[in-house]
Write an enzyme that holds these catalytic residues in place. Sequence first.
Site, short mmCIF file in Angstrom:
data_model
loop_
_atom_site.label_atom_id
_atom_site.label_comp_id
_atom_site.label_asym_id
_atom_site.label_seq_id
_atom_site.Cartn_x
_atom_site.Cartn_y
_atom_site.Cartn_z
N GLU A 122 -21.06 7.63 2.30
CA GLU A 122 -22.21 7.94 1.44
C GLU A 122 -22.68 9.39 1.61
O GLU A 122 -23.05 10.06 0.64
CB GLU A 122 -23.37 6.97 1.77
CG GLU A 122 -24.60 7.15 0.92
CD GLU A 122 -24.34 6.87 -0.55
OE1 GLU A 122 -24.11 5.71 -0.90
OE2 GLU A 122 -24.37 7.82 -1.35
N ASP A 194 -16.44 23.17 -1.69
CA ASP A 194 -17.21 21.99 -1.30
C ASP A 194 -17.61 21.17 -2.54
O ASP A 194 -17.46 19.94 -2.55
CB ASP A 194 -18.46 22.43 -0.52
CG ASP A 194 -19.30 21.25 -0.08
OD1 ASP A 194 -18.90 20.54 0.87
OD2 ASP A 194 -20.35 21.00 -0.71
N LYS A 198 -16.46 17.33 -3.59
CA LYS A 198 -17.40 16.26 -3.94
C LYS A 198 -17.14 15.71 -5.35
O LYS A 198 -17.18 14.50 -5.57
CB LYS A 198 -18.83 16.78 -3.84
CG LYS A 198 -19.25 17.06 -2.40
CD LYS A 198 -20.52 17.87 -2.35
CE LYS A 198 -21.02 18.07 -0.93
NZ LYS A 198 -22.05 19.11 -0.83
N1 HSE Z 1 -22.59 22.62 2.68
C1 HSE Z 1 -22.94 21.48 1.92
C2 HSE Z 1 -23.92 21.88 0.86
C3 HSE Z 1 -23.55 20.43 2.82
O1 HSE Z 1 -24.50 22.96 0.97
O2 HSE Z 1 -24.10 21.14 -0.11
C4 HSE Z 1 -23.88 19.15 2.12
O3 HSE Z 1 -22.72 18.48 1.73
#
Ligand code: HSE
Length: 325
Positions: A122, A194, A198
């Site tokens: 999650e 990142d 996601k």
């Molecule tokens: N480095 C990620 C961000 C951390 O700034 O969203 C959270 O997943």
Amino acid sequence: MVGGGTVGGGVYQAIDRNALLIASRTGVLLKIKRIAVKALDEPRSVEIPVSLLTTDWKEVVNDPEVQVVVELVGGTGVAREVILAALEQGKSVVTANKALLASHGEELFKVAQENDAALFYEASVAGGIPLIRSIREGLVCNRFLNISGIVNGTCNYILTQMEALGHGFEEVLKEAQTNGYAEANPALDVEGHDAHHKISILASLAYNAWVAPEKVYREGISSITGLDIQTCKEWGYKLKLLGTVKHISREADVDHIQVRVAPTLIPQTHILASVDGVFNGVSVRGDVVDETFFYGRGAGQDATASATGTTHPNEPDSTGCCASL
Ligand code: HSE
Ligand code: NDP
């Protein structure tokens, strides 16, 4: 737990504070047996008793009393070894590691299924927002038509501060690092990796098929200047790093989707334009429910700890989410 840094410290603190409350709701009293870290003398924002610490992650994973392993190391090296070793012993795993899931998710969920263990993730997408659970369970009767949103807190914080205060990119990035929002290697944030990890996880979950990372278009925010942001503002837009999963067509029972991450102009009147700072906002549109919108802190110690703590050992098996992909 393996990892006692920003998120690990937050999870330790949350369990220390709310273990009895969690037990009253779930019937499971969580107890942290051991926490593996890289260096025992590393200064920590959350004090963890030295008696719990070890520098050998195998002492955590191989301890017969440990039933659930929480991986909060990050990266795709040791983290992968930790998770595989735990799953192979039939121990359930909780992870916030989107980089690992996006690159090795197929392998990890297969091993979880083979060993009748669960793999919970999650906290890997959208920080404290319970988005994975909502897509898996709350919206299960929908075909997803569109998922788009701001899923990187660091980039959103940088773009917001640049616009609101006129601060320079490097200066704001340092603030995001100090606040514990950024990845250990902040290039993962600002180059869009990142958000790419996601959005790939969300696409895989929504469409029951592993999305190959190399097929996802990715562009970050490192070349955005203050002038770009101000010009967009004058035109009536906000510049946001947006991740999108768009349903294109369905032919012969096969869904065709487009997945991308890129800086995008959002009209100032759109709800996503009001998602500022470290907050994330994700719009999920289903063919039955129409549009739903999820909003909350997308990064940082407590938000991520909250999402990490949404699972417990009595949770029904989670592997179905991606194992069948
Ligand atoms: N480095 C990620 C961000 C951390 O700034 O969203 C959270 O997943
Ligand atoms: P940190 O760098 O703060 O913490 C990493 C932890 O791992 C540290 O405690 C470090 O030890 C430990 N560690 C590193 N190598 C080893 C090793 N070989 N053996 C044992 N322990 C080791 O990272 P974060 O807490 O920020 O991130 C952890 C995970 O959570 C990552 O996957 C990240 O992507 C994810 N995440 C982070 C969010 C955030 O807002 N920060 C939000 C959502 C997900 P030591 O303390 O001694 O250095």
